[in-house]
Structure formats: structure tokens, C-alpha cells
Design a protein around this motif. Sequence first.
Motif, PDB file in Angstrom:
ATOM      1  N   UNK A 140       0.831  -1.215   0.000  1.00 11.12           N
ATOM      2  CA  UNK A 140       0.000   0.000   0.000  1.00 11.12           C
ATOM      3  C   UNK A 140       0.860   1.259   0.000  1.00 11.12           C
ATOM      4  N   UNK A 141       1.916   1.269   0.797  1.00 10.57           N
ATOM      5  CA  UNK A 141       2.777   2.456   0.879  1.00 10.57           C
ATOM      6  C   UNK A 141       3.481   2.736  -0.443  1.00 10.57           C
ATOM      7  N   UNK A 142       3.728   1.722  -1.239  1.00 13.49           N
ATOM      8  CA  UNK A 142       4.473   1.900  -2.491  1.00 13.49           C
ATOM      9  C   UNK A 142       3.592   2.021  -3.724  1.00 13.49           C
ATOM     10  N   UNK A 143       2.376   1.482  -3.653  1.00 10.18           N
ATOM     11  CA  UNK A 143       1.518   1.503  -4.850  1.00 10.18           C
ATOM     12  C   UNK A 143       0.106   2.000  -4.576  1.00 10.18           C
ATOM     13  N   UNK A 144      -0.290   2.049  -3.312  1.00  8.90           N
ATOM     14  CA  UNK A 144      -1.666   2.396  -2.979  1.00  8.90           C
ATOM     15  C   UNK A 144      -2.656   1.275  -3.239  1.00  8.90           C
TER      16      UNK A 144
END
Length: 491
Positions: A242-246
Motif C-alpha cells: 500500500x505504501x508503495x503503490x496504494x
Amino acid sequence: MFSPRVRILIGLSWQLIRLRIAGGIRKQEKSSRLMFETFKRLGGIYVKFLQIMVLDHELTKGWGGPKEFEVFEDVPFEDIDLPALLKEEMPDYEKHFVTINLKPFAAGSFAQVYYGQLRDNTKVVLKVLRPSLVQHLDSDLRFIGWIARLTGFKNRLGAVDMKDFYKQFKATVKYETDYRREVRNAHWFYDYFKDKPEVMVPKTYEALSGDKVIVQEMVGGVSLASVLQAQEHGHDPALYVYERTGSNVWTQMETFGTQLLIGILTADFVIGDPHPGNIKLLPGDRIGLIDFGIAAAAPVNRRAFLNIIKEYEKVYAGNFDAGSFTLAALSFFDEELTQALKVAGRVLTPWEPRMLLQKIGEAANKVLEDALHSPRASKLLDDKIMLKLFNESINEKNRFGLSINLDAADMLKSAGTCINVIRRVGTYEQNFPVVYNGLRRAIAYAEGNLPESEPPEEPRPEYALEFLSSWLAGIADSDPFLYRQITGTIS
């Protein structure tokens, strides 16, 4: 004098022989760790062998923690004179590129990958076959065959002869180094997935590709291998993605599993090497698929494969039945035996073949009932590792006399690899519904879209009866008690 490479291989052989002679309860783990460290150091085809092993928990005992997934992400680079290689492949390559970064940003077992940009500003990657791999390919294949025999490692399907398995592995390696073939595969998958917005396959530039270079559209995101490696270091995979791609990693994993199974059931080809390094997690809950060196043809008997997938779905629903699983495996793996039973049903008294199938199912349930007294078998069932449970317990030492079709084994291995990959993400409670939903969605889709296949050629009645007689005689010789169970001479 031997080269440093040959000295490493001789040293590995000698140490493995010493471990084999010495014995001990940790012999397998010590051998596995030694092979892992040496093969990773050698790179190339040796890393490909590790990539096959890494998804089997038993074979990776002794590797140790996060090191397992280094074989997908942290492959060593080698010095390649890229301009010279490109000039050899494409004399006018400079006309097509604005820039090419001569420092590789990623390395696989067979190739290194470089960033580039075309004249129309499209960002691309150049996948370059390692020259050292080509130089040592034949001798390395021979050595891996020797190491596989020396250590006693076996493939997942015990009914397949080890010689046949190695022959198939060798052919697979040859396919992966055939870049012309891979370009054709990439075009096919690009067309297949272009109407599936949740899956991204990069465009391949055939005119810019050759025997040693493939040029493809760049795919961003993060690789699933890097997610698994971060997980091994204590990171939460869902938060990491989530932190890198959402994106939601569980939505992406369900998409991956569903689409691969649907492809096996309904498409002409399937990605034969769905390992974590070939799966990209992208923004918008999308996944990207890269690397099409191995594309397996769809199973001849799709209905039989669907029945196997239904058996897996029953396992996840808590309705596992060893008898129906064994009959589905018989139909999928051994078409000759299945056809012999079918033809015999029209020749013999109609109830006899049906009774034989019923007795096979009952015998399989009895075998599993006895096997579950073993903690090993119980754990395999609890973990839903069904192919290994079938191989090690239900069909131990090939007691049911199956002659496994290697093409069929390829399909099930691809599906099993897909499920194993998903099961490595997060906890069992998190990945259980992902696998279960993927199985259900694939089955539902296939029920309405399963292509018709040509019915297999039936054997002559006299051959079918002779075949069944020979099959039963083989079981009588290897397992008389099972023979009596199947033929109904004991209750």
C-alpha cells in the motif's frame, strides 16, 4: 589447471558426497544449505534450479530465513559489453534509442535488465541474455543432473521418473534461452490480456529484439519477490504494498490466482513459470506479468483439469475426500488407464468398471485414513498441500500404478506454484480466503466458458481389457493388500 568455476563444482560434489556418507539427521538440511550457497554464487542456470526449489518448503530446509527469496531478487550482475552486444544484434540500434543506461538495474538467472528510452520517448527495458550462461549451458546442465541424483532431490510427482523430469527441465531451460520464441509468447499473452484491465502485460518490440536481446515496455510497481523478502524481514506485506503503490495486495493476489487458473482452463497457453520475480504489483490494484520464456500448452483434457480444481476447492471448503481426489487425479494424469476403464465399461458387465472405480476410491480413503496417523501426513492435509499429500501418502511409491503424463504434470505444477506463491504472502488466515475465492471464481468462469476439446482416441476393446489386466497385475505385485481391496476380494 581447472578454472575457478570447475574447482567450485568439484568442491561442492566432494562435500555432498562426504555428507551422504556421514549421514545424520540433519544431512538433508546441510546438503540443501550447501547447495543453496554454492548455486547462488554460480548464478545462471543454477539460480533457475533454486527458483524451482524455493517454493517447496521441504527442499528449502536449511536455507535460513530471508535468504530464500534472494534467488528471485538479488541475483549477481556480470560485466557485459552492452554496446558491442547490441551492435552485433542490431547494427543500427542507435537510431532507435535516445538513451540506454549501461548499468543494469535488475538481474535474473538467465538475463540482466537495462533501462532505455526510444525516440518517441517511450521508456523501455532491455532484457539481455547473459553471455556466460550461453558459454557454459551444456556443461552446467550435465552437472545439475549429477547433483540432483547425488542429493536425491525429487520432483513433486513421484510417479514421474527422475530421468524424465531432468529431460523436461533441460528442455525448459533451452526454451528460456530461445528469445525468438519468448517474443512470440509475449505477443500472445499481450493479446490475451489486453481486454482484462486488471492485468498488465508489456508491449514487446519485435523489430528491436533478437537472439540475445528483448526490448519491452517498462513495467513499474514492485515485484512480489521484493514483498516476500520484506515480509521475511518483519514487514507487513499489505502495508508494504500500500505504501508503495496504494493497492490492496489481497485483491491483487486474488486477481493473480483467478486469472492464471482461468487461463489454464480456457486459454490456449498458460504462463509456465509464475514465480514471484515475474509478478509486479501496480497502482490501482492491478498486477503486471513479465517474462514469458516458458509458456505451457493448455491441457488436452480440460474437463479433467477442471475436476482437479474442483477437488482443490472442496479441500478449502473442508470437504476433502481422498477417494474422489484420487479418481480425479487418475482421470487427469493417466488418460490411457481412464480410457481403458471407459471402453471396458461397454465390453464387460456394466457394473464391473463402476465397481472398480468405487473400490479405487474406497481404497484411497482407507490408505489416507491409515496415513493420517503420521504427523507428516496430517500436517500436509491441514496445510492443504494436496499434491504432496497425494504423492507421499495416498499414492506413495505409486501404489495406484499411474503413468503420469508430463504435460499434465506441467499444468498442475503451474497451478500449484500459483497457489503456493499466494500462500507465502501474509498469514494463513489472510491468504486462505484469497485462494478459496480464486478457485471458486475460476471454476464458475470455466463452467460457462470451457472450450470443447477433441475426444481422445479410444483403444480397441481387446487392448483395453489387456491393459486393465496388466495394470491390476502390477498392483498385485507391488501391493497385494491394495489389489485385494480394489478387486473386492476383501471387505
